[in-house]
Scaffold this active site. Structure first.
Site, short mmCIF file in Angstrom:
data_model
loop_
_atom_site.label_atom_id
_atom_site.label_comp_id
_atom_site.label_asym_id
_atom_site.label_seq_id
_atom_site.Cartn_x
_atom_site.Cartn_y
_atom_site.Cartn_z
N ASP A 178 64.86 42.35 -8.33
CA ASP A 178 63.50 41.79 -8.40
C ASP A 178 63.38 40.44 -7.70
OD1 ASP A 178 63.45 43.92 -10.24
OD2 ASP A 178 63.66 42.58 -11.94
N GLU A 237 54.98 49.08 -10.98
CA GLU A 237 55.38 47.72 -11.36
C GLU A 237 55.55 46.87 -10.09
OE1 GLU A 237 58.93 48.71 -13.43
OE2 GLU A 237 60.14 48.96 -11.60
#
Length: 327
Positions: A39, A209
């Site tokens: 991420d 997401e």
């Protein structure tokens, strides 16, 4: 004579090996640093590249964040534990997906924590603050900024977006829902929209997401991750609109796994090099040799556009990007 010839032979071999090693090193820039990290948010502060990733491990072990800095996208310095749970009393685990922005000479690090599954749990999206990019960071609010499921969006995967007029927005969401909210100037809360709502849903088709947004040629590029983060279908897709509010109609995928390179390529960010039209996509992926879902590493590729402004599909590589000093 034999000794002289032997000397030159050894010298030639040594030079050839050195050149081969240097070439190999120059062509093997992915992953950009060692360790399991996911991420990643890439950004530039004061002519230095920074990456703020999730420490990829079981949720109970995700109790801190590291950061990495580089002058050239190739040589990286690790800054350990810029934030951990000792500085955020309400955060116990699953510190995820940092997003950072500089505001009035302070650095504000937005993060998700505790992986809450309902409105009755403590956790959500928090903010930490520091006077330097490398921290140390401390809790800014003493509580989460967002701790409820508005419009069905799990309060994770936060991204802070600054519009052309200076207004900052929080864009976030898991569980296939994405919200946008207008931040107060001091980041202590939100400013309602004209219709008095605070959280507006901007979820595009196939969204899962990892939202990210940037502006290019006065167009708003909205990007996100699709599929399951441990599966082969994990990827990045995007849309383009005339406003950060959308509407965002999905255009297509631009980053996905390559069976010859790595699996599970996704959850990314984008860096624009200053004074140029060079863009880099920073993302995580899983090596072909790994089966553990948490075995993710951070990589960078250059990202290109066609003549109509659409993003060209990104080929994931072991080479990554060449050294690109900031001037």
């Amino acid at each position: 004579m034999k000794k002289i010839l032997l000397y030159f032979f050894i010298l030639f071999c040594s030079k050839t090996i050195a050149q081969s090693t240097t070439t190999a090193e120059a062509k093997s820039n992915n992953p950009v640093f060692k360790g399991w990290y996911a991420d990643p948010e890439g950004i530039i502060f004061d002519k230095t590249y920074w990456i703020y990733p999730t420490f990829s491990a079981p949720y109970e072990d995700q109790v801190f964040l590291d950061a990495f800095s580089s002058p050239d996208l190739t040589h990286w310095t690790k800054h350990s534990r810029i934030l951990d749970t000792t500085a955020v009393k309400w955060a116990k685990k699953a510190i995820w997906a940092p997003s950072i922005i500089k505001n009035k000479n302070k650095y504000f690090l937005f993060f998700g924590a505790n992986d809450i599954q309902s409105d009755n749990e403590i956790g959500g999206i928090g903010i930490a603050v520091a006077s330097k990019p490398e921290g140390p960071y401390k809790d800014y609010l003493g509580k989460p900024l967002v701790d409820k499921f508005y419009n069905g969006a799990q309060p994770i995967d936060q991204f802070v977006f600054r519009d052309k007029d200076g207004q900052c927005y929080l864009i976030y969401g898991g569980w296939r829902h994405c919200n946008i909210a207008k931040l107060k100037a001091d980041f202590t809360g939100f400013v309602p929209f004209k219709d008095k709502t605070v959280f507006k849903e901007i979820t595009p088709e196939n969204y899962v997401e990892g939202p990210f947004m940037f502006i290019r040629n006065n167009k708003y590029y909205f990007m996100w991750s699709e599929g399951g983060w441990t599966g082969p279908d994990y990827c990045v897709a995007y849309a383009i609109a005339d406003s950060p509010m959308g509407p965002f109609k999905r255009i297509g995928k631009i980053l996905e796994q390559d069976s010859q390179v790595a699996r599970g390529a996704g959850h990314h960010s984008v860096i624009k090099a200053p004074d140029s039209d060079k863009y880099y996509i920073v993302y995580h992926r899983r090596p072909l040799t790994e089966t553990d879902g948490n075995s993710r590493e951070t990589c960078i590729e250059e990202m290109f556009f066609d003549e109509n402004g659409f993003i060209k599909p990104v080929k994931i590589t072991h080479e990554g990007v060449n050294s690109n000093p900031l001037k």
